[in-house]
Design an enzyme around this catalytic site. Structure first.
Site, mmCIF file in Angstrom:
data_model
loop_
_atom_site.group_PDB
_atom_site.id
_atom_site.type_symbol
_atom_site.label_atom_id
_atom_site.label_comp_id
_atom_site.label_asym_id
_atom_site.label_seq_id
_atom_site.Cartn_x
_atom_site.Cartn_y
_atom_site.Cartn_z
ATOM 1 N N GLU A 1 103.781 91.656 27.515
ATOM 2 C CA GLU A 1 104.314 91.970 26.196
ATOM 3 C C GLU A 1 103.211 92.497 25.285
ATOM 4 O O GLU A 1 102.027 92.237 25.518
ATOM 5 C CB GLU A 1 104.962 90.728 25.579
ATOM 6 C CG GLU A 1 106.146 90.230 26.380
ATOM 7 C CD GLU A 1 106.947 89.155 25.674
ATOM 8 O OE1 GLU A 1 108.012 88.791 26.208
ATOM 9 O OE2 GLU A 1 106.522 88.678 24.602
ATOM 10 N N GLY B 1 97.673 93.480 36.254
ATOM 11 C CA GLY B 1 97.951 92.348 37.137
ATOM 12 C C GLY B 1 97.103 91.130 36.851
ATOM 13 O O GLY B 1 96.906 90.276 37.724
ATOM 14 N N GLU C 1 100.646 90.080 44.381
ATOM 15 C CA GLU C 1 100.287 91.213 43.537
ATOM 16 C C GLU C 1 98.776 91.391 43.469
ATOM 17 O O GLU C 1 98.260 92.516 43.542
ATOM 18 C CB GLU C 1 100.836 91.036 42.124
ATOM 19 C CG GLU C 1 100.477 92.190 41.194
ATOM 20 C CD GLU C 1 100.956 92.018 39.774
ATOM 21 O OE1 GLU C 1 100.672 92.897 38.937
ATOM 22 O OE2 GLU C 1 101.614 90.989 39.480
ATOM 23 N N THR D 1 93.778 90.408 33.903
ATOM 24 C CA THR D 1 92.443 90.947 33.657
ATOM 25 C C THR D 1 91.385 90.128 34.384
ATOM 26 O O THR D 1 91.598 88.967 34.749
ATOM 27 C CB THR D 1 92.117 90.933 32.154
ATOM 28 O OG1 THR D 1 92.070 89.567 31.697
ATOM 29 C CG2 THR D 1 93.155 91.706 31.357
ATOM 30 N N SER E 1 97.799 88.860 29.296
ATOM 31 C CA SER E 1 97.776 87.976 30.461
ATOM 32 C C SER E 1 98.382 86.598 30.179
ATOM 33 O O SER E 1 98.513 85.786 31.084
ATOM 34 C CB SER E 1 96.333 87.801 30.948
ATOM 35 O OG SER E 1 95.797 89.030 31.406
ATOM 36 N N THR F 1 104.980 99.689 34.819
ATOM 37 C CA THR F 1 105.010 100.752 35.815
ATOM 38 C C THR F 1 106.449 100.998 36.260
ATOM 39 O O THR F 1 107.175 100.045 36.542
ATOM 40 C CB THR F 1 104.136 100.371 37.026
ATOM 41 O OG1 THR F 1 102.803 100.134 36.586
ATOM 42 C CG2 THR F 1 104.142 101.458 38.075
ATOM 43 N N ARG G 1 76.052 119.435 51.875
ATOM 44 C CA ARG G 1 75.293 119.944 50.732
ATOM 45 C C ARG G 1 73.801 119.941 51.051
ATOM 46 O O ARG G 1 73.229 118.912 51.426
ATOM 47 C CB ARG G 1 75.562 119.055 49.507
ATOM 48 C CG ARG G 1 74.768 119.448 48.262
ATOM 49 C CD ARG G 1 75.389 120.650 47.559
ATOM 50 N NE ARG G 1 74.891 120.764 46.192
ATOM 51 C CZ ARG G 1 73.800 121.414 45.842
ATOM 52 N NH1 ARG G 1 73.072 122.043 46.762
ATOM 53 N NH2 ARG G 1 73.434 121.468 44.579
#
Length: 388
Positions: free
Chosen positions: A129, A364, A243, A366, A134, A160, A269
């Site tokens: 929210e 998910g 998660e 902090t 968290s 998401t 390179r």
């Protein structure tokens, strides 16, 4: 690849999924990144191939496979170099669909889970929210029962699939007087009256439609309650382990992709008469980067094994996300440096990778909140237990 965890069947799936992404997804990524949305046809193709049902029970259209198929799914998604596209796919399958599969009754599963597996419906998970972050237990959204419906009011943010999804898994207070036992979870239809969504503009994850959702007296049928009333908080905490492991796996996979790209570039390179991979300072940097990626990867595989065996891995998954996302940010930062000025150009993958990776230590849970969770477990001997 570690044969300790992956069988020939797993590797056959990886090869098939990699080819699918190369053919069906990668040609569209730049368009989706630019437009900020993913076309619906790809969801249906994922569904037709069974990719949205990897660990869903067979009776609801899934394949009921072990979690190492999920690991492969996550790892290969990171290699299309669009954190937003990857997030849209795994947030649908491992956030929204997880609650449908674990807490939904047969009515819910047939109405929402089956078409989610088939790619006909897209889901999102609404917990965070604007004033909560968290602090899940501190949410202000309410769902007050009136007869055979619940009246939902409040707002969610950083969601998401929050704009284009067909249904929303929403956590809200059914008993505002109880901080932990007063939260419940519902399935809310996108077309519900009083529901509005605003698309957010982000630093990265450009292909993903991240939204802020507002609920104004939204009526939810009582039959759309997931599980038992008042058990939303333990349900959420229980699935946070998956998660956070998902985000840990994502982190080691994108770091590995960045490392491989940088190494290939260095081999081609030439500077001062020799390729970049022959300079000791860069060789040693690569050695450290590769070691860090491998350490996180092997740890994440071991957690996957334990979770697949039914163990409750909230501590380990929290550690995985904390350290893997930090590692990914730092490895990608160094990989970008290896490309010099080209690393800063949008024509090369590192610029997008760097932006997309930065969300890892935030979404998910902090890093700061994860440290406190881990400290409570290690120092205070707090035990987190699954919902019963």
């Amino acid at each position: 690849m570690s044969s300790m965890y992956f069988t020939e069947e797993h590797e056959a799936f990886r090869a098939s999924f990699k080819e699918f992404l190369k053919k069906e997804v990668i040609p569209h990524i730049d368009k989706w990144e630019k437009e900020g949305s993913i076309e619906r046809f790809i969801w249906k193709k994922f569904g037709e191939m069974g990719y949205f049902g990897l660990n869903t029970p067979e009776e609801f259209g899934g394949l009921n496979l072990d979690l190492f198929y999920t690991v492969i799914f996550l790892e290969e998604l990171q290699k299309v170099n669009s954190g937003g596209f990857a997030a849209a796919m795994w947030a649908h399958e491992y956030l929204a669909m997880t609650h449908l599969a674990k807490e939904g009754d047969d009515f819910i599963k047939n109405k929402y889970l089956v078409p989610s597996v088939e790619g006909d419906m897209i889901g999102c998970m609404c917990i965070t929210e604007p004033f909560g972050g968290s602090d899940v237990a501190g949410m202000r959204s309410t769902a007050i029962k009136q007869g055979d419906t619940y009246i939902l009011n409040g707002s969610k943010t950083f969601i998401t699939n929050g704009v284009y999804s067909d249904y929303l898994i929403v956590a809200a207070k059914t008993d505002p007087s109880d901080k932990y036992k007063g939260i419940s979870i519902f399935v809310v239809d996108r077309a519900s009256k009083g529901l509005t969504a605003t698309k957010l503009d982000k630093l990265g994850w450009k292909a993903s439609d991240t939204g802020e959702i507002a609920f104004d007296n939204v009526e939810i049928p009582a039959e759309n309650l997931l599980g038992e009333e008042g058990k939303g908080f333990p349900y959420i905490m229980q699935h946070f382990a998956l998660e956070r492991l998902v985000m840990g796996v994502n982190a080691h996979a994108r770091a590995e992709f960045a490392l491989e790209y940088a190494l290939n570039y260095m081999q081609e390179r030439v500077a001062f008469g020799k390729s970049l991979d022959k300079f000791q300072v860069l060789r040693h940097k690569i050695a450290v980067m590769a070691s860090r990626v491998d350490m996180c990867k092997e740890y994440n595989y071991s957690i996957t094994k334990r979770l697949n065996d039914g163990q409750y891995v909230v501590k380990e998954a929290s550690m995985s996300k904390l350290l893997s996302t930090k590692m990914a940010d730092e490895v990608i930062y160094d990989a970008l440096q290896m490309l010099g000025g080209y690393g800063y150009m949008e024509d090369y993958p590192m610029a997008r990778l760097s932006r997309d990776s930065r969300l890892g230590p935030i979404g998910g849970g902090t890093s700061e909140i994860l440290k406190e969770i881990i400290a409570k477990i290690v120092i205070d001997k707090k035990e987190y237990k699954p919902a019963t």
